[in-house]
Design an enzyme around this catalytic site. Structure first.
Site, short mmCIF file in Angstrom:
data_model
loop_
_atom_site.label_atom_id
_atom_site.label_comp_id
_atom_site.label_asym_id
_atom_site.label_seq_id
_atom_site.Cartn_x
_atom_site.Cartn_y
_atom_site.Cartn_z
N VAL A 27 -11.67 6.09 -31.08
CA VAL A 27 -11.87 5.31 -29.88
C VAL A 27 -11.10 5.92 -28.66
O VAL A 27 -11.62 6.19 -27.78
CB VAL A 27 -11.43 3.90 -30.30
CG1 VAL A 27 -11.32 3.14 -28.81
CG2 VAL A 27 -12.39 3.16 -30.92
N ASP A 45 0.01 9.74 -28.29
CA ASP A 45 -0.24 9.36 -29.86
C ASP A 45 1.11 9.91 -30.79
O ASP A 45 1.90 10.68 -30.18
CB ASP A 45 -1.42 10.24 -30.34
CG ASP A 45 -1.79 9.66 -31.38
OD1 ASP A 45 -3.05 9.17 -31.52
OD2 ASP A 45 -1.25 9.63 -32.67
N THR A 135 -6.54 -1.58 -36.29
CA THR A 135 -6.27 -2.78 -36.73
C THR A 135 -6.95 -2.94 -38.01
O THR A 135 -7.86 -3.66 -38.23
CB THR A 135 -6.78 -3.60 -35.72
OG1 THR A 135 -8.05 -3.39 -35.38
CG2 THR A 135 -6.16 -3.99 -34.40
N THR A 170 -9.71 -3.70 -31.90
CA THR A 170 -10.52 -5.04 -32.41
C THR A 170 -9.63 -5.95 -33.14
O THR A 170 -8.95 -5.65 -34.05
CB THR A 170 -11.75 -4.66 -33.49
OG1 THR A 170 -12.61 -3.62 -32.94
CG2 THR A 170 -12.70 -5.95 -33.95
N CYS A 310 -14.55 -0.85 -39.13
CA CYS A 310 -15.00 -1.80 -38.36
C CYS A 310 -15.68 -2.74 -39.21
O CYS A 310 -15.21 -3.95 -39.44
CB CYS A 310 -15.91 -1.22 -37.41
SG CYS A 310 -14.87 -0.23 -36.05
N1 LIG Z 1 -13.85 3.85 -34.97
C1 LIG Z 1 -14.67 3.03 -34.78
O1 LIG Z 1 -15.92 3.29 -34.80
C2 LIG Z 1 -14.51 2.11 -33.80
C3 LIG Z 1 -15.18 1.32 -32.92
C4 LIG Z 1 -15.03 0.42 -32.22
C5 LIG Z 1 -13.93 -0.33 -32.08
N2 LIG Z 1 -12.82 0.30 -33.18
C6 LIG Z 1 -11.54 -0.05 -33.00
O2 LIG Z 1 -10.66 0.33 -32.30
C7 LIG Z 1 -9.19 0.71 -32.63
C8 LIG Z 1 -8.94 1.97 -33.08
O3 LIG Z 1 -10.10 2.42 -34.05
P1 LIG Z 1 -9.99 4.43 -34.22
O4 LIG Z 1 -10.95 4.28 -35.35
O5 LIG Z 1 -10.07 4.98 -32.92
O6 LIG Z 1 -8.47 4.37 -34.99
P2 LIG Z 1 -7.85 5.99 -35.40
O7 LIG Z 1 -7.11 5.76 -36.65
O8 LIG Z 1 -8.96 7.08 -35.42
O9 LIG Z 1 -6.95 6.27 -34.23
C9 LIG Z 1 -5.94 5.72 -33.87
C10 LIG Z 1 -4.98 6.38 -33.46
O10 LIG Z 1 -3.94 5.77 -32.96
C11 LIG Z 1 -2.49 6.49 -33.47
N3 LIG Z 1 -1.44 5.47 -33.28
C12 LIG Z 1 -1.04 4.69 -34.42
N4 LIG Z 1 0.00 3.92 -33.88
C13 LIG Z 1 0.44 4.34 -32.69
C14 LIG Z 1 1.18 4.07 -31.57
N5 LIG Z 1 2.35 3.20 -31.94
N6 LIG Z 1 1.24 4.53 -30.45
C15 LIG Z 1 0.33 5.59 -30.22
N7 LIG Z 1 -0.46 6.17 -31.04
C16 LIG Z 1 -0.64 5.42 -32.22
C17 LIG Z 1 -2.71 7.36 -34.60
O11 LIG Z 1 -2.00 8.43 -34.77
C18 LIG Z 1 -4.17 7.59 -34.33
O12 LIG Z 1 -4.33 8.95 -33.54
C19 LIG Z 1 -9.24 -0.49 -34.17
O13 LIG Z 1 -9.10 -1.47 -33.69
C20 LIG Z 1 -10.80 -0.42 -34.51
O14 LIG Z 1 -11.14 -1.52 -35.09
C21 LIG Z 1 -13.07 1.52 -33.88
#
Ligand SMILES: NC(=O)c1ccc[n+]([C@@H]2O[C@H](COP(=O)([O-])OP(=O)(O)OC[C@H]3O[C@@H](n4cnc5c(N)ncnc54)[C@H](O)[C@@H]3O)[C@@H](O)[C@H]2O)c1
Length: 470
Positions: A27, A45, A135, A170, A310
């Site tokens: 995201v 990150d 999350t 989310t 998700c």
């Molecule tokens: N992947 C999807 O398709 C999608 C779609 C819509 C919403 N979401 C929501 O978006 C959010 C993120 O999902 P994602 O798939 O991008 O996750 P992800 O695991 O791909 O990425 C998260 C990133 O956050 C970093 N991170 C963790 N803790 C941190 C901190 N304290 N400070 C800075 N960086 C930190 C991690 O190293 C990682 O690179 C979640 O809540 C998810 O439910 C995801």
């Protein structure tokens, strides 16, 4: 008349904007890249390896191409560029003498770009903080907000008067204002809606989907006051070409996202139940769905495994909040239970087909094509293919996994499973098409099968080619 995007930019440009995006995953990175086409952005990150890859233009999630990433990447923090440049040029070149001066030029092109860092000081002079951290749920399927706590603590350490903190992760309604904001207040010593402000804008991207990229998906926005709501909305409107929907409150925006995914989960659970019923009746579920879809208001869902970060997770967030309030959700959790049972069900269907064909189950060889949670993406988080593999292994079947999209080390680390990178000239008693990666669709399955064998199509994409499908 001016274009809405241009109006939004002109409104925003009257105050300098510098955005920090915390969490550069599926995201955060596409969003940071998009904002960086117009604003100075720092992508932050905690994963140093990820930062170093991104700084070389490599996105291992494959959501942002090297070309697009390199086009915005900066090798120094944009504050250095930003400080030296005027934001607006007024007609008489003197802002103080002519406060009402006409904007003749917006110096925007030179102040944009993305700088990626794991160093907290890099985000200290930002005024918009966007949090996009994971999350997940814990092993008891309860929301695990640890990443949000930590990211809020990080933002709190650099929070200043006038800053706006927008959450995108989310969550269930109330997490932003009741859980994250108190952390921000406690550590920063600042007061919410007096010194700093909040917003929530859920992400709707679909990993692996190159058609519906972040700027092409209408975005819900919200703010902690009506004025901040408009500011947050303007910020997103300036880059999201599909437009925005400003929700009346942060809680409404949080609730909207969590029900979008819960609705999808429940609809898939319904067709999964239909598949179980029609399989007992020897009726082709896909043919039934195709026929029913000819009605104008029939919803075209397909049976399948519901995994990932998700749809299989977010309903637990809503359920947990409901339970805290004394309401025990029936439909939401029934949908979850049904969808979670599908891995074992697929394995049982495969074994039935083997027995019908006289294939000895114990020590039979099976090729699982695909292990990601969905097609054309390398994400293996919460993939339900592992449930199928576990159930097949319980029957004594030897499973060989092939997926050109995944990093074999990641699969080994997360699930203790070995994946093969080369199918060579092996043949199997069973081939299961688990994930519909485009590269699999044109495969010559017969060349992978023993003479007496089973071809099972979990996704129902092979028409009548297989021996069975969900
Ligand atoms: N992947 C999807 O398709 C999608 C779609 C819509 C919403 N979401 C929501 O978006 C959010 C993120 O999902 P994602 O798939 O991008 O996750 P992800 O695991 O791909 O990425 C998260 C990133 O956050 C970093 N991170 C963790 N803790 C941190 C901190 N304290 N400070 C800075 N960086 C930190 C991690 O190293 C990682 O690179 C979640 O809540 C998810 O439910 C995801």
């Amino acid at each position: 008349m001016q274009e809405p995007i241009q109006e939004a930019i002109e409104e925003l440009i009257q105050e300098p904007i510098k955005i920090a995006v915390l969490g550069l995953g599926y995201v955060g990175l596409p969003l940071a890249r998009l904002f960086a086409t117009q604003y100075p952005v720092v992508g932050f990150d905690i994963n140093r390896e990820r930062i170093s890859e991104l700084n070389s233009g490599i996105d291992t999630t494959q959501e942002v191409s090297m070309e697009l990433l390199k086009a915005v990447l900066l090798d120094c923090n944009p504050s250095y560029l930003f400080k030296d440049l005027p934001i607006l040029k007024f007609a008489n070149e003197d802002k103080n003498e002519s406060p009402e001066g006409t904007i003749t030029e917006i110096v925007i092109g030179q102040t944009h770009g993305l700088f990626c860092s794991y160093d907290l000081s890099a985000i200290a002079d930002c005024n918009y903080y966007i949090v996009t951290v994971p999350t997940p749920v814990d092993k008891n399927r309860r929301p695990d907000l640890t990443f949000l706590y930590k990211a809020s603590e990080t933002v709190a350490k650099v929070l200043k008067k006038g800053d706006i903190v927008i959450y995108e992760s989310t969550v269930y309604p109330g997490v932003t204002e009741d859980i994250c904001v108190p952390i921000l207040e406690k550590i920063s010593g600042l007061t919410f809606n007096v010194d700093f402000f909040g917003g929530y804008s859920p992400e709707r991207i679909n990993p692996g989907d190159k058609a519906h990229t972040v700027e092409k998906i209408l975005k819900v926005t919200s703010g902690s006051t009506p004025e901040i709501g408009r500011k947050v909305d303007d910020l997103y409107k300036s880059v999201i070409t599909a437009g925005t929907h400003l929700a009346p409150s942060i809680k409404v925006a949080e609730a909207a996202k969590v029900i979008e995914n819960s609705q999808r989960d429940i609809n898939i659970a319904f067709v999964n139940e239909l598949a179980k019923i029609f399989n007992l009746m020897d009726i082709d579920t896909h043919a039934v769905l195709e026929a029913a879809s000819t009605k104008w208001n029939f919803l075209p869902f397909k049976p399948g495994l519901v995994g990932g970060h998700c749809i299989g997770v977010d309903p637990y967030y809503l359920a947990q909040k409901a339970q805290e309030l004394g309401y025990h959700p029936e439909i939401i959790l029934a949908g979850r239970r049904l969808n979670d049972s599908m891995g074992e069900y697929v394995a049982s269907q495969v074994v039935k087909l083997m027995i019908k064909k006289g294939i000895v189950v114990k020590d039979a060889s099976l090729l699982m094509l695909g292990i990601t949670f969905k097609e054309n993406c390398p994400d293996v988080r919460n993939t339900k293919i592992v449930d199928v593999i576990a159930a097949l292994s319980d029957y004594g079947i030897r499973v060989c996994i092939y997926d050109p999209w995944v990093n074999p080390d990641t699969v080994l680390q997360e699930y203790g499973l070995v994946t093969t990178t080369d199918l060579a000239s092996q043949k199997f008693d069973v081939v299961v098409l688990g994930v519909a990666h485009t590269v699999f669709l044109d495969m010559d399955f017969a060349s992978l099968q023993n003479e007496n064998s089973v071809l099972y199509d979990v996704k129902g994409v092979l028409g009548d080619e297989g021996d069975g499908k969900l």
